[in-house]
Design a protein around this motif. Sequence first.
Motif, PDB file in Angstrom:
ATOM      1  N   TYR B 592       0.839  -1.197   0.000  1.00  0.00           N
ATOM      2  CA  TYR B 592       0.000   0.000   0.000  1.00  0.00           C
ATOM      3  C   TYR B 592       0.879   1.254   0.000  1.00  0.00           C
ATOM      4  N   PHE B 593       1.946   1.178   0.764  1.00  0.00           N
ATOM      5  CA  PHE B 593       2.926   2.268   0.788  1.00  0.00           C
ATOM      6  C   PHE B 593       3.453   2.508  -0.620  1.00  0.00           C
ATOM      7  N   GLY B 594       3.801   1.435  -1.315  1.00  0.00           N
ATOM      8  CA  GLY B 594       4.299   1.543  -2.688  1.00  0.00           C
ATOM      9  C   GLY B 594       3.260   2.177  -3.598  1.00  0.00           C
ATOM     10  N   GLU B 595       2.012   1.705  -3.435  1.00  0.00           N
ATOM     11  CA  GLU B 595       0.917   2.201  -4.257  1.00  0.00           C
ATOM     12  C   GLU B 595       0.751   3.717  -4.079  1.00  0.00           C
ATOM     13  N   ASN B 596       0.758   4.129  -2.816  1.00  0.00           N
ATOM     14  CA  ASN B 596       0.567   5.556  -2.527  1.00  0.00           C
ATOM     15  C   ASN B 596       1.737   6.399  -3.009  1.00  0.00           C
ATOM     16  N   LEU B 597       2.930   5.807  -2.978  1.00  0.00           N
ATOM     17  CA  LEU B 597       4.089   6.535  -3.485  1.00  0.00           C
ATOM     18  C   LEU B 597       3.972   6.699  -4.999  1.00  0.00           C
ATOM     19  N   ARG B 598       3.515   5.638  -5.650  1.00  0.00           N
ATOM     20  CA  ARG B 598       3.366   5.696  -7.107  1.00  0.00           C
ATOM     21  C   ARG B 598       2.387   6.816  -7.497  1.00  0.00           C
ATOM     22  N   SER B 599       1.323   6.921  -6.708  1.00  0.00           N
ATOM     23  CA  SER B 599       0.334   7.926  -7.072  1.00  0.00           C
ATOM     24  C   SER B 599       0.856   9.349  -6.868  1.00  0.00           C
ATOM     25  N   ARG B 600       1.952   9.462  -6.112  1.00  0.00           N
ATOM     26  CA  ARG B 600       2.552  10.789  -5.928  1.00  0.00           C
ATOM     27  C   ARG B 600       3.834  10.936  -6.748  1.00  0.00           C
ATOM     28  N   SER B 601       3.962  10.101  -7.778  1.00  0.00           N
ATOM     29  CA  SER B 601       5.194  10.085  -8.565  1.00  0.00           C
ATOM     30  C   SER B 601       5.657  11.473  -8.970  1.00  0.00           C
ATOM     31  N   LYS B 602       4.719  12.242  -9.468  1.00  0.00           N
ATOM     32  CA  LYS B 602       5.126  13.511 -10.032  1.00  0.00           C
ATOM     33  C   LYS B 602       5.771  14.409  -8.972  1.00  0.00           C
ATOM     34  N   GLN B 603       5.116  14.442  -7.801  1.00  0.00           N
ATOM     35  CA  GLN B 603       5.634  15.265  -6.708  1.00  0.00           C
ATOM     36  C   GLN B 603       7.085  14.879  -6.373  1.00  0.00           C
ATOM     37  N   PHE B 604       7.360  13.571  -6.321  1.00  0.00           N
ATOM     38  CA  PHE B 604       8.709  13.135  -5.935  1.00  0.00           C
ATOM     39  C   PHE B 604       9.712  13.354  -7.059  1.00  0.00           C
ATOM     40  N   VAL B 605       9.267  13.093  -8.291  1.00  0.00           N
ATOM     41  CA  VAL B 605      10.174  13.314  -9.419  1.00  0.00           C
ATOM     42  C   VAL B 605      10.579  14.792  -9.470  1.00  0.00           C
ATOM     43  N   ASP B 606       9.603  15.638  -9.257  1.00  0.00           N
ATOM     44  CA  ASP B 606       9.910  17.071  -9.273  1.00  0.00           C
ATOM     45  C   ASP B 606      10.916  17.431  -8.190  1.00  0.00           C
ATOM     46  N   LYS B 607      10.715  16.854  -7.004  1.00  0.00           N
ATOM     47  CA  LYS B 607      11.610  17.150  -5.884  1.00  0.00           C
ATOM     48  C   LYS B 607      13.032  16.657  -6.186  1.00  0.00           C
ATOM     49  N   LEU B 608      13.122  15.480  -6.799  1.00  0.00           N
ATOM     50  CA  LEU B 608      14.446  14.955  -7.130  1.00  0.00           C
ATOM     51  C   LEU B 608      15.121  15.838  -8.180  1.00  0.00           C
TER      52      LEU B 608
END
Lengths: 318, 820
Positions: B592-608
């Motif tokens: 579920y953690f993985g799933e929720n992270l995937r759904s926020r992909s854009k936010q994390f990609v932008d941060k990276l």
Amino acid sequence: MESHNPGIEFDESYVNNVNLNLTAIKKRAAEFATRRTVKKDYQVAWLLRAVTCIDLTTLAGDDTPSNVQKLCFKAANPIRADLLKQIGFNPKELTCGAVCVYPSRVADAYGTLSSFKMNDKIPVAAVATGFPSGQYHLETRLKEIKLAVADGASEIDIVINRTAALQGDWKLLFDELKQMKESCGKAHMKAILAVGELGSLENVYKASMVAMMAGSDFIKTSTGKEGVNATLVNALVMVRALRDYYYATGYKVGFKPAGGIRTAKDACVWLSLMKEELDEEWTTNKFFRLGASALLGDIERQVYHYVTGRYAAANELP
Amino acid sequence: MSALNPSVSNIKKVFDHLSYEPVLDSDSALKSWIELHNNGTFGPFINGQYQNKDLPTFQIKNPFNQNLLAKFSNCDKTVINEAIESCVQSAQTWSKTPQTERERIVYNMARNVQKHLNILVSCESISSGRTSREVKDLDVTQVIKTLYYYAGSSSLLAEGYTPVGTVGIFGYFDSSLLSLVNKLAPALVTGNSVLIVPHKLTPLSAVMLMDICTQSGLPNGVVNLITSDNDEIYNLICSDPRINCVCFDGKTSTAQNILTTVSPKTRTLFSLEGKTSMVIYDSADLDSAVETIVDGSLYSNGQHRYSLNKLFIQENIYQKVLKRLETRFSKLNSGNHMDKCNDIGQLINQNDIENFKQALSIQTNEFGAQNKQFTNSITPPTIIENVTLNSQVNLNEINGPYLMVIPFRTVKESVELVNNSRYGSGVCLYSQNISLVMEVSYLVNVGTVWVNSIPLERGVQTRKQSGDYCISGLRCLKMFIKNKWDDFEVEKRDRDEVLRGVKSFGSLSPTSALPLPTNLSEEKTYKNYIGGKQQRPDTQSSRLISLPNGEPYCLVPDSSRKDIRNAVESAHSAFNSWWKRSNFNKSQILYYFGENLRSRSKQFVDKLRLFGQSQEEAEKELNLCLNVINYYAGLCDKNIGKLNDTTEYGYLMEISEPLGVIAIVCGNYENGFSLFNFVQFLVGAISHGNSVIIIPDEKNPVACFDLYEVFDTSDMPGGVVNIVTGNKHHLTKYLTEHQQVASVWYLYDQNKDYQLGKNEQDALQFVKYTSSFSLKKTWFIPSISQLSSNGLNREFLNEISVNSTQCKYVHLPMGIIFAN
């Protein structure tokens, strides 16, 4: 002979909550041969003690007056007299614990022993109550006891009702044993549990307790006719039952392993088991018997070797 | 007929009262063997030869009659140096000798031990004070099995591994031969050379082992032996960087001392104090339990690390057990240990005898305990009732045949009593109730559980302050194989330098947020994540995080000691419920953690990307994060343990369990991947049931902080993950110093040519040194990303699993059928 166990009322708590661990019991049983040992003069002394505990036995379909007679002679003179003299024993004083025969041979045995005035020194033990299976009507089983006693038996090796034990009907077993004890009269009752047919060590323990509550003077492992007979494992369970019964009632009951005990070394281990798990009094023939036939020959060979320093040829120890 | 034997008069006496006489094992063969060795003076065994060096000697004596047995050299620095050099030289060829050849030689050793069993038994027995029966039945028999086991171990190992190198093995007097062979066999078969240092009280069987090695065709120098009665020898050898691995059996305090001496690079394997306790439940076979108590409490005369010294009895059977126990103890024989009829011999260590007497008298006089003693031994088997749990006998490990008897009411209480100890070697459980036994086995925090059986030196794993050695199987072999992530170089430091470094390590650097920055591009308030909540740091200070171009970006907490304390407390309280959750449930949460992270992909990609990565790199990193989360989510319900072989009729279960609270200190990832590394260590640790305090990359913690929100939406219980930011070394100091932390994973930074800077060397030295106080585990990992060409590096992920778990052995004998 006075019975040393009058028995008690049937108490179910003795057969409830029995917990036994086979692996641990096996381990302890194997240790009697390694934790204690006797050599040389000590070994001879222990072996002679074992001789006095032997119920010299013949239980075969082809028993006749003549082989029973030979058995009685051997029980009265178990070790060659010249050997005994050399180690300071009076041959007249060393005899086996008893002779053990089928009911119909009791008269032969008693007669033979009487003929050389050993009938009050060596008791005749008779197996009874439908030996070895016990699958007979109670009426005839009880009758067998009375007839054997009438013929001169002063010890009766009865077999217990395994059907009752396997069905967990301990009260029935108790009631039957009570009646058998009554039929024995003054004769000692030795209850054969036939452990090899009881299915579990818990049942061995429970049957031991029930037999003692009903007033058995000895509890005995087996008839010698089951697949598993006297092993140190089931012996340990029975001996611990003896101890528990003694703690609870103050009555000492005897123990008789039978079946498969053949070597002098075995005899020492069995004595050591009694001494270590119980006490020294429990190693005398009042409380300990070895049901055996071939064992005596091996003990005699060991005594021969101790006295002469040589191993005997087969024909030197008739 | 022969003449009358003089002893016949005795026969009648013995006939009347069945008694025993001493039956002594012959020691004549042993004596001539000792004579053959330079008239009973043993020099060091170096390069296949006993050296005749004119060194001062010390003596060993038969502890029963104090007769001199042999003399041994007191080896000095020069000799030790020579022995280590011989190890180093021979390791080069031995490590290249084919495994089949090495196995053949170990096989020969097993054969030769069998051929010389008798003399080996009398050698070990006479010099150790242990009964020859016990040495033969328990130790030498096990020596043979151990040698055979490792002689056939190639199937367990992948090809192409590298041995650790040179292994120093320190023996202990409680089972000198067996404890040496338990390490020697796996070390040799994996291609290590070995320096053996027997305990000063019992070096005799170790020398005989050298003869067996030679006879079995072991090349010269692969095994060397030195002796000394000076305890300085531990420091001299352990601090030598040429010794790559130290195996030590013995006192916990000595092991702690060793940890403060060794280089951070040296591997340590400890098998330490922590005597076994036993719990008897009302569903037990009481007579059998009593026999186990006899065997267990007299094991090695009560001086073995695993002998039984504490007995918890359920209250409703307390008197019953005690009566049986006293009756049984009254049958014990003591005296000459070479007498086959004796149950107990002599303590070998004079200090132990004094301590034993003193501890018992304190127990009675000051704490009002009741002692019952049996036999006329000078250290008689003793049953102690009314024990005060915080008295000396309970808290300190006293050697000797004593037994503290303590009643308890419920099963739950028995678990608490067992777990309330700083040691964690083993517990014996007596009960015929399988449900009870299985649940208690699961709940006790010890390395080894003996169900209805006796603690012995086989199939043993220890934990907590009893060390981390595993005797048996693949786990044991792996201890002698080099890990490819182990390779780093540290300079040799002398004792004073080490102490200075440790003292000054991690003192707080000035907070980097000064002068107050202006124009932060991110105004969000980042806080520590502790117990599932965002918390301001106790220091009320912040540090500045800048973007790669130097532009100030945001403030994060600059945390300190109290934040670490709070985080550890929260992790500790979360741990118990987290690891007891079903593995399926843990995996659901991670998926579920993985799933929720995937759904926020854009936010994390932008941060990276903000921190200098290209879109492609950032997507790749996020993808790796998602893959590693799925990997461990899937592993949750798979890596749970296995069955091992045992000579008992029954099973030896090897259960994989979490360590507890793991502290992870991330390194600095200049070229990206700080999020991936954070995630792989974190998820690896928690997927096995641990709770974690993790310190993100000190320069780039931002993306990691953003994960809070994902945890919060993924049903992750509070306290399983705790994130604290601040100065790397400062936080490392307090994490390592916290006794509740079970393991510290330190990711060290290297410079361009993969060398460790002085600062990072200080850190490793500090962590190793400080781990000694609670014997916590340590794992040093280079902070470069461990990836394979197609993404995740399975081998490395497996290594994370290994470091996230400890094993528990449960000995589960079976059997009920004895006849029809």
